[in-house]
Design a protein around this motif. Structure first.
Motif, mmCIF file in Angstrom:
data_model
loop_
_atom_site.group_PDB
_atom_site.id
_atom_site.type_symbol
_atom_site.label_atom_id
_atom_site.label_comp_id
_atom_site.label_asym_id
_atom_site.label_seq_id
_atom_site.Cartn_x
_atom_site.Cartn_y
_atom_site.Cartn_z
ATOM 1 N N LYS A 1 68.775 -28.994 26.089
ATOM 2 C CA LYS A 1 69.295 -30.255 26.622
ATOM 3 C C LYS A 1 70.422 -29.973 27.615
ATOM 4 O O LYS A 1 71.325 -29.179 27.324
ATOM 5 C CB LYS A 1 69.810 -31.097 25.458
ATOM 6 N N LYS B 1 65.783 -25.651 14.425
ATOM 7 C CA LYS B 1 67.198 -26.020 14.485
ATOM 8 C C LYS B 1 68.078 -24.995 13.784
ATOM 9 O O LYS B 1 69.176 -24.692 14.248
ATOM 10 C CB LYS B 1 67.412 -27.412 13.886
ATOM 11 N N HIS C 1 64.725 -31.992 30.454
ATOM 12 C CA HIS C 1 64.858 -31.047 29.351
ATOM 13 C C HIS C 1 63.940 -29.859 29.614
ATOM 14 O O HIS C 1 63.010 -29.959 30.412
ATOM 15 C CB HIS C 1 64.493 -31.709 28.012
ATOM 16 N N SER D 1 72.972 -27.416 24.778
ATOM 17 C CA SER D 1 72.623 -27.737 23.393
ATOM 18 C C SER D 1 71.111 -27.766 23.219
ATOM 19 O O SER D 1 70.365 -27.777 24.202
ATOM 20 C CB SER D 1 73.232 -29.083 22.974
ATOM 21 N N ASP E 1 67.948 -29.878 21.125
ATOM 22 C CA ASP E 1 67.689 -31.201 20.554
ATOM 23 C C ASP E 1 66.195 -31.308 20.285
ATOM 24 O O ASP E 1 65.427 -30.398 20.634
ATOM 25 C CB ASP E 1 68.159 -32.303 21.515
#
Length: 186
Positions: A88, A136, A120, A76, A78
């Motif tokens: 992540k 995003k 990360h 994912s 983040d």
């Protein structure tokens, strides 16, 4: 005194994939911090005299002798509140990577300026909130990135390029520590 960092070094294919992500983001928002930084997972940063490098390298060899390679997955994207946008790891990978980071923190005898405890892979740092929204939306599909975590790297800050350069790598050898072996004997 020079500035150094110790990082978990992903595979070349992951490094290239992250580079492409950074290029795509830059094409939408322009230049940003860490755009040119090679993919890594920061463990720490410190300043030392160059003459101490032999001892530092020896200590890192000692530390990685007992670390075990393991496949890690980043599933994912983040963002941190201070404007970092990153890949992540999944829960299992996060736990394993935190164990590696903690082990290095405990066994590295030199003072550090920065210690990272949250694994990360940064895509960008100090990105403005409106550009985080763009990131995003640009990376709305969850990634499926994995590699065998089996190496840490020692990097030195290159003042001309304003980036860290890898100066040595240390493979995980996965040997049992004498403490564990002795514990099994009694």
């Amino acid at each position: 005194m020079k500035k150094y960092s110790i990082v978990i070094q992903p595979s070349n294919s992951v490094t290239e994939e992250v580079k492409q992500m950074k290029e795509l983001l830059a094409s939408k928002i322009g230049w940003y911090n860490s755009k040119n930084s090679v993919a890594h997972i920061t463990i720490n940063e410190f300043e030392r005299d160059e003459k101490e490098l032999i001892k530092i390298k020896s200590k890192l060899t000692e530390i990685t002798t007992y670390l075990k390679p393991h496949e890690v997955h980043f599933t994912s994207f983040d963002a941190f509140p201070h404007g970092a946008f990153f890949l992540k790891p999944d829960v299992t990978s996060r736990y394993y990577l935190k164990e590696i980071m903690t082990s290095v923190h405990k066994k590295f005898p030199y003072s550090t300026n920065i210690k990272s405890y949250e694994p990360h892979i940064s895509i960008g740092r100090r990105i403005q909130p409106n550009n985080i929204k763009i990131a995003k939306s640009l990376f709305s599909k969850n990634p499926n990135i994995s590699f065998i975590c089996d190496t840490i790297a020692l990097r030195c800050f290159n003042v001309d390029r304003k980036q860290f350069d890898i100066i040595a790598t240390f493979p995980f050898l996965g040997k049992e520590s004498q403490d564990v072996i002795q514990g099994l004997l009694f």
